[in-house]
Design a protein around this motif. Structure first.
Motif, PDB file in Angstrom:
ATOM      1  N   GLU A 199      -1.336   6.252  23.234  1.00 40.78           N
ATOM      2  CA  GLU A 199      -0.715   5.071  22.615  1.00 40.78           C
ATOM      3  C   GLU A 199       0.765   5.267  22.290  1.00 40.78           C
ATOM      4  OE1 GLU A 199      -3.120   3.637  19.299  1.00 40.78           O
ATOM      5  OE2 GLU A 199      -4.885   4.528  20.236  1.00 40.78           O
ATOM      6  N   GLY A 200       1.510   5.794  23.262  1.00 45.31           N
ATOM      7  CA  GLY A 200       2.947   5.953  23.038  1.00 45.31           C
ATOM      8  C   GLY A 200       3.331   7.170  22.210  1.00 45.31           C
ATOM      9  N   TYR A 201       2.342   7.936  21.768  1.00 47.94           N
ATOM     10  CA  TYR A 201       2.604   9.179  21.056  1.00 47.94           C
ATOM     11  C   TYR A 201       2.465  10.323  22.057  1.00 47.94           C
ATOM     12  CZ  TYR A 201       1.755   6.920  16.469  1.00 47.94           C
ATOM     13  OH  TYR A 201       1.798   6.139  15.356  1.00 47.94           O
ATOM     14  N   VAL A 202       3.398  11.261  22.001  1.00 49.60           N
ATOM     15  CA  VAL A 202       3.307  12.404  22.913  1.00 49.60           C
ATOM     16  C   VAL A 202       3.359  13.699  22.100  1.00 49.60           C
ATOM     17  CG1 VAL A 202       4.350  13.582  24.893  1.00 49.60           C
ATOM     18  CG2 VAL A 202       4.513  11.093  24.691  1.00 49.60           C
ATOM     19  N   LEU A 203       2.380  14.559  22.348  1.00 49.94           N
ATOM     20  CA  LEU A 203       2.347  15.850  21.655  1.00 49.94           C
ATOM     21  C   LEU A 203       2.509  16.961  22.686  1.00 49.94           C
ATOM     22  CD1 LEU A 203       1.736  17.380  18.935  1.00 49.94           C
ATOM     23  CD2 LEU A 203      -0.621  17.518  19.740  1.00 49.94           C
ATOM     24  N   GLY A 204       3.497  17.824  22.476  1.00 49.53           N
ATOM     25  CA  GLY A 204       3.705  18.941  23.405  1.00 49.53           C
ATOM     26  C   GLY A 204       3.968  20.212  22.619  1.00 49.53           C
ATOM     27  N   GLY A 205       4.127  21.310  23.348  1.00 50.91           N
ATOM     28  CA  GLY A 205       4.457  22.562  22.682  1.00 50.91           C
ATOM     29  C   GLY A 205       3.517  23.680  23.057  1.00 50.91           C
ATOM     30  N   VAL A 206       3.482  24.688  22.230  1.00 48.44           N
ATOM     31  CA  VAL A 206       2.592  25.817  22.484  1.00 48.44           C
ATOM     32  C   VAL A 206       1.793  26.150  21.238  1.00 48.44           C
ATOM     33  CG1 VAL A 206       3.992  26.915  24.269  1.00 48.44           C
ATOM     34  CG2 VAL A 206       4.356  27.520  21.892  1.00 48.44           C
ATOM     35  N   ALA A 207       0.571  26.621  21.479  1.00 49.97           N
ATOM     36  CA  ALA A 207      -0.316  26.999  20.392  1.00 49.97           C
ATOM     37  C   ALA A 207      -0.728  28.439  20.618  1.00 49.97           C
ATOM     38  CB  ALA A 207      -1.548  26.103  20.398  1.00 49.97           C
ATOM     39  N   GLY A 208      -0.515  29.268  19.618  1.00 46.08           N
ATOM     40  CA  GLY A 208      -0.927  30.670  19.724  1.00 46.08           C
ATOM     41  C   GLY A 208      -2.446  30.758  19.794  1.00 46.08           C
TER      42      GLY A 208
ATOM     43  N   VAL B 164      -5.292  17.549  16.046  1.00 46.57           N
ATOM     44  CA  VAL B 164      -6.550  18.284  16.082  1.00 46.57           C
ATOM     45  C   VAL B 164      -7.100  18.299  17.505  1.00 46.57           C
ATOM     46  CG1 VAL B 164      -8.927  18.340  15.271  1.00 46.57           C
ATOM     47  CG2 VAL B 164      -7.090  17.873  13.657  1.00 46.57           C
ATOM     48  N   SER B 165      -7.131  17.125  18.176  1.00 44.38           N
ATOM     49  CA  SER B 165      -7.739  17.165  19.505  1.00 44.38           C
ATOM     50  C   SER B 165      -6.827  17.843  20.524  1.00 44.38           C
ATOM     51  CB  SER B 165      -8.195  15.785  19.978  1.00 44.38           C
ATOM     52  OG  SER B 165      -7.232  14.825  19.708  1.00 44.38           O
ATOM     53  N   GLY B 166      -5.496  17.680  20.363  1.00 44.98           N
ATOM     54  CA  GLY B 166      -4.573  18.356  21.288  1.00 44.98           C
ATOM     55  C   GLY B 166      -4.746  19.865  21.213  1.00 44.98           C
ATOM     56  N   LEU B 167      -4.826  20.373  19.999  1.00 45.09           N
ATOM     57  CA  LEU B 167      -4.963  21.817  19.829  1.00 45.09           C
ATOM     58  C   LEU B 167      -6.340  22.303  20.270  1.00 45.09           C
ATOM     59  CD1 LEU B 167      -3.206  22.413  16.375  1.00 45.09           C
ATOM     60  CD2 LEU B 167      -2.454  23.221  18.599  1.00 45.09           C
ATOM     61  N   ARG B 168      -7.381  21.547  19.857  1.00 41.03           N
ATOM     62  CA  ARG B 168      -8.735  21.970  20.218  1.00 41.03           C
ATOM     63  C   ARG B 168      -8.892  22.012  21.729  1.00 41.03           C
ATOM     64  NH1 ARG B 168     -12.547  20.168  15.721  1.00 41.03           N
ATOM     65  NH2 ARG B 168     -11.937  21.787  14.236  1.00 41.03           N
ATOM     66  N   ARG B 169      -8.375  20.959  22.374  1.00 44.71           N
ATOM     67  CA  ARG B 169      -8.529  20.898  23.827  1.00 44.71           C
ATOM     68  C   ARG B 169      -7.831  22.090  24.473  1.00 44.71           C
ATOM     69  NH1 ARG B 169      -6.084  15.989  27.226  1.00 44.71           N
ATOM     70  NH2 ARG B 169      -7.433  14.728  25.917  1.00 44.71           N
ATOM     71  N   ALA B 170      -6.634  22.385  23.998  1.00 45.03           N
ATOM     72  CA  ALA B 170      -5.905  23.516  24.565  1.00 45.03           C
ATOM     73  C   ALA B 170      -6.686  24.813  24.339  1.00 45.03           C
ATOM     74  CB  ALA B 170      -4.527  23.606  23.926  1.00 45.03           C
TER      75      ALA B 170
END
Ligand SMILES: Nc1ncnc2c1ncn2[C@@H]1O[C@H](COP(=O)(O)OP(=O)(O)OP(=O)(O)O)[C@@H](O)[C@H]1O
Ligand SMILES: [Mg+2]
Length: 588
Positions: free
Chosen positions: A226-235, A316-322
């Motif tokens: 919905e127009g929100y974008v989450l990027g980056g890295v998760a240890g 939460v879902s971005g990190l969990r999925r990664a």
């Protein structure tokens, strides 16, 4: 009492109280201005952590002579041309930073637009003291000398130059991470501490400014909704730290320390990490400016989201999925789920079981296990491995005799009155603390020299903190020496730890020291220090123990005071009494 309008210099000084708390906050405002000016390179010089000098030089658009005068006036800004405060895309918009800083320091503003001449304006604690032509390349140079020198009430709250520098370095790192397109350099007391070129990619920039091992120990996060974008890295979960300082969070290119975001990160990792450990992440959330209000905090480090649930859910879902995709799951589903499943299997098609089994955890707990069920660390499900040695006959010890090890983490023992499960790591931590206390009562803790001294790389403030406490650490058996700006040399570790993870220990101690009041001695914080040491000692979760080792641990626990709880207040062992087992099987 009659009401009066406050004079301008007083108004600025009051505003400065909110915006300029310490050198790092002034520095943040100056770098943000340089970013807003469209700079491609920003150079920072600091002396004594910024207390004596902060200088920021940029190659941005510069200011005309008239604008330089306006810039130092309150509520004068070039960043809200059409009053659209709900759509700000710049770092600044309040028109407060420069007059505030200039009211509490000696402030030199030099600027030159392309094709124009340079000009200088010096303001000393709110009063213009000098003005005239200046020679500089196109762009702007700001100097802040002797911050708070004439405001003793503020100056006395400044910490040591070393701590002020650590805060300033953090500001530079976060802003540099937010804008990998811009080159940044930082020099402190004549030494170069940061240097990153313009035009880097986001992953390159993150890698350049965080722990160098993060790149290998992280997963890319990438999610849009919905127009929100989450990027980056998760240890990955095992690459965790003892404090949450290594979490870099950005909203629309602005570094934030927002509670909602921090909570969401914590929630995403909750199943994978112990409560007192923190993941390392660099997360960038981009969303339409109208979806977020940045005008809720004077330093703009907190934001308000129009749809907090969507933001939390994305993180939460971005990190969990990664974490799942990378197959790094380090723990199984939470205890309640696991127990629930087991319960259903056990009673398939028959009468429902007695009240939820997690309720029973209370009955099983060691005496010190107060009502902490909600924080109970999930036990991984695994099969028990047989103990490879003849079993001793007597089980009359309070904690029984070891019958085996589960998930390389828990010792299962049989006592006369029931089944005992011991968290080997938590128990060991506690024993180390108590051993250390005893050793300290008799002098110092014995050190064990390493065969080869180990070089541990970590950030400069971390090295500074360790170096400052080296004498005290030596008393605790940890022999550390400074080894260049970004490393320490470890020569010996406390003998009672056995050989462990030296790098992990040193990094965690450096983190830990940041949280300590400098006035406190390490002995006064022995619980925390010993806990950290024990954490990296020999008996970790995940180590296979022999039956003899297990029994030795049980016997030591029995004779050690306070061994029923670990240093974080969790139980080290729980007991399932015979009666409880019978209830579970419906025999009673
Ligand atoms: N490095 C710079 N290069 C070019 N212009 C600048 C620079 N620093 C400040 N200015 C100008 O001075 C104005 C005032 O700066 P100031 O930081 O006080 O306010 P702001 O950035 O507009 O808002 P905020 O108080 O939220 O930071 C800016 O709006 C900008 O026009
Ligand atoms: Mg500004």
């Amino acid at each position: 009492m009659s009401i009066r309008r406050l004079p301008e210099h007083l108004v600025n000084r009051i505003a400065a109280g909110e915006v300029v708390e310490r050198p790092a906050s002034a520095l943040k405002e100056l770098i943000e201005n340089a970013i807003d000016a469209g700079s491609s390179r920003i150079e920072v010089r600091l002396a004594s952590g910024g207390i004596d000098l902060i200088e920021v030089l940029d190659d941005g658009c510069g200011m005309s002579v008239a604008d330089m005068a306006l810039a130092l006036e309150r509520h004068a800004t070039s960043k809200l041309p059409d009053d659209a405060i709900d759509k700000v895309a710049t770092m600044g918009f309040r028109g407060e930073a420069l007059p505030s800083i200039a009211s509490v320091a000696r402030f030199t503003l030099e600027s030159r637009v392309r094709g124009g001449d340079g000009w200088r304006r010096i303001v000393d604690n709110g009063q213009v003291v000098e003005e005239g032509p200046a020679a500089l390349p196109p762009g702007t140079r700001v100097r802040v000398d002797a911050l708070f020198a004439k405001v003793p009430a503020r100056r006395k709250f400044l910490r040591s130059p070393r701590s002020e520098y650590a805060a300033a370095l953090d500001v530079v790192k976060r802003l540099a991470m937010a804008r990998p397109d811009i080159g940044f350099a930082l020099e402190h007391d004549g030494r170069r501490a940061v240097s990153v070129p313009p035009g880097q990619s986001r992953p390159e920039r993150v890698a350049a400014l965080t722990d160098r091992d993060l790149a290998e120990n992280s997963i890319t996060v990438d999610l849009s909704r919905e127009g929100y974008v989450l990027g980056g890295v998760a240890g990955i979960p095992t690459f965790n730290r003892g404090v949450a300082d290594h979490q870099y969070l950005f909203v629309n290119g602005r570094p934030v320390k927002d509670r909602l975001l921090i909570g969401a990160v914590r929630g995403a990792y909750a199943d994978f990490l112990a409560r007192d450990r923190h993941p390392v992440v660099a997360l960038f959330l981009d969303l339409p400016p109208s979806e977020v209000d940045v005008n809720v905090h004077p330093a703009k480090t907190e934001v308000r989201f129009r749809d907090p649930a969507l933001v939390r859910g994305m993180i939460v879902s971005g990190l969990r999925r990664a974490l799942n995709e990378a197959g790094h799951r380090s723990a199984q589903p939470v205890a309640t789920d696991a127990l629930g499943l087991w319960q259903r299997e056990a009673v398939d098609g028959t009468a429902p079981m007695p009240a939820a089994i997690p309720e029973n955890l209370r009955l099983w707990a060691a005496p010190s296990f107060s009502d902490r069920r909600s924080n109970f660390t999930p036990p991984p499900m695994a099969r028990a491995e047989p103990a490879h040695a003849p079993l001793p006959e007597t089980i009359s010890h309070p904690l029984g005799v070891a019958r085996g090890q589960v998930a390389k983490t828990y010792i299962v023992a049989e006592a006369e009155d029931g089944l005992v499960i011991v968290d080997q790591h938590a128990a060991h931590e506690r024993l180390v603390l108590e051993r250390m206390r005893r050793a300290l009562e008799g002098g110092t803790v014995a050190a064990q020299a390493l065969l080869l001294p180990e070089v541990v790389e970590l950030d400069e403030p971390g090295c500074d903190r360790l170096e400052a406490r080296a004498g005290e650490l030596a008393e605790l058996g940890l022999d550390i020496e400074r080894f260049g700006p970004n490393a320490v040399l470890v020569r010996a570790t406390p003998a009672l730890l056995g050989s462990g993870d030296v790098k992990g220990l040193v990094c965690d101690l450096a983190d830990e020291l940041a949280a300590f009041d400098q006035a406190l001695s390490l002995k006064e914080k022995l619980d925390a220090v010993a806990g950290t040491m024990a954490c990296h000692g020999s008996v970790r979760a995940g180590r296979v123990l022999s039956v003899a080792e297990m029994n030795a641990l049980l016997r030591e626990m029995e004779v050690t005071p306070h061994s029923g709880q670990c240093n974080h207040g969790r139980p080290t062992w729980i007991k399932l009494a015979h009666g409880d087992i019978e209830k579970l099987f419906g025999r009673k």
